[in-house]
Design a protein around this motif. Sequence first.
Motif, PDB file in Angstrom:
ATOM      1  N   GLU A 102       0.822  -1.214   0.000  1.00 32.18           N
ATOM      2  CA  GLU A 102       0.000   0.000   0.000  1.00 32.18           C
ATOM      3  C   GLU A 102       0.854   1.261   0.000  1.00 32.18           C
ATOM      4  O   GLU A 102       1.799   1.380   0.783  1.00 32.18           O
ATOM      5  CB  GLU A 102      -0.931   0.008   1.215  1.00 32.18           C
ATOM      6  N   THR A 103       0.477   2.207  -0.848  1.00 33.50           N
ATOM      7  CA  THR A 103       1.059   3.544  -0.767  1.00 33.50           C
ATOM      8  C   THR A 103       0.232   4.358   0.237  1.00 33.50           C
ATOM      9  O   THR A 103      -0.973   4.509   0.081  1.00 33.50           O
ATOM     10  CB  THR A 103       1.056   4.247  -2.135  1.00 33.50           C
TER      11      THR A 103
ATOM     12  N   SER B 209      -3.284   7.477  -7.017  1.00 35.13           N
ATOM     13  CA  SER B 209      -2.035   6.742  -6.827  1.00 35.13           C
ATOM     14  C   SER B 209      -2.073   5.422  -7.583  1.00 35.13           C
ATOM     15  O   SER B 209      -1.085   5.014  -8.202  1.00 35.13           O
ATOM     16  CB  SER B 209      -1.790   6.495  -5.332  1.00 35.13           C
TER      17      SER B 209
ATOM     18  N   SER C 129      -4.064   1.278  -2.738  1.00 37.27           N
ATOM     19  CA  SER C 129      -4.053   2.614  -2.150  1.00 37.27           C
ATOM     20  C   SER C 129      -5.477   3.073  -1.918  1.00 37.27           C
ATOM     21  O   SER C 129      -6.397   2.686  -2.650  1.00 37.27           O
ATOM     22  CB  SER C 129      -3.336   3.611  -3.056  1.00 37.27           C
TER      23      SER C 129
END
Length: 382
Positions: free
Chosen positions: A191-192, A234, A229
């Motif tokens: 995950e960002t 993103s 995300s």
Amino acid sequence: MTERVTGTPGRRALLGAAVLSTAALGLAGTAQAAEWGRGGHGSLRDLPVPTVIGHRGASGYRPEHTLGSYQLALDLGAHIVEQDLVPTKDGHLVCRHENDITGTTDVADHPEFAGRKATKKIDGVSYTGWFTEDFTLAELRTLRAKERIPGNRPDNTLYDGRWTIPTFEEVLRWADQEGRKRGKPVWLYVETKHPTYFRSLGLGLEEPLARLLRRFGRDRKNSPLILQSFEPGSVQRLARLVDTPRIVLLSGPTTRPWDFVESGDPRTVADLVTPAGLKWIASYAQGIGPTLDLVIPKDASGRLTRPTTLVKDAHARGLLLHPYTLRNENSFLPADFRRGTDPNAYGDVLGAAAAYFATGIDGIFSDQPDTALLAAADFNGR
């Protein structure tokens, strides 16, 4: 609008449609990898259903986002192990659920960093503490990880100070090593975190993440890694950089992704889970990661009500669903599955998992992946 999901045959039909649709989106792959765990040796179609994702590793048993937590999740049998990524001051990607490391490290015990304590507004919320973007990687390496919620999980404090903060590069090396040892790819779920915020600081996450994925051969559509995300922007940016499978995370129905807030996009999560919203997501992603409440809402007393149409609607558009988060403790369970009065004692998590699996979801994030695996085995044995 809600519907009652009552049978395995319907669930299987939905899953079959999802598999066919994901294949149409280009997710199947047959090329052999030169090394276990590298690109070309994984496919979303290879994953068991329901897929069990070790949430921040095995965070129910070890301090989250440590190599110890990741290793335990893998050893317990988790099909995928999750990492959350935030940057350091010098641009390295490290694994923390938040850039605020006050509660997950011993930074407060380091007098040399007392002056780094700050108050910041991140995605519209003010926080006071210590933040990864104010530390170089060398400085972060002097810190040790600790249990984030010791009140709920006092046994996990036994491991306070045992592990450092891992870089994502270290996790990729670990996954490759474990893949060779086990003779099968080790899946990662990445995950960002707060990508718009970090881009505003000149610390964009997607480009360095893509470089690492290319370097480790996990940049392909059949790589054993899923990107995720809460910010659709993103995910779209990552889609332009790599072919790795992608998931859009979805919070409460009235919330708005932060990149929507910044750009003035008025849509909420409720708009994104409509058929039109799901069709839009399917144009650049292969699935969604909704909160469990979007799958089965709770009433005012915290008890489960009837499933929504989200599973059916998402599968109709070829999207997989990996909701979050299943936890064993009473305080995290729907009220009808709590047992006794101790909020930190284990409730009927197997019963709760069965209710969620019956909706046809493709997988679930779990702090205690061994429990989720038992529930999945029970469900598939029916």
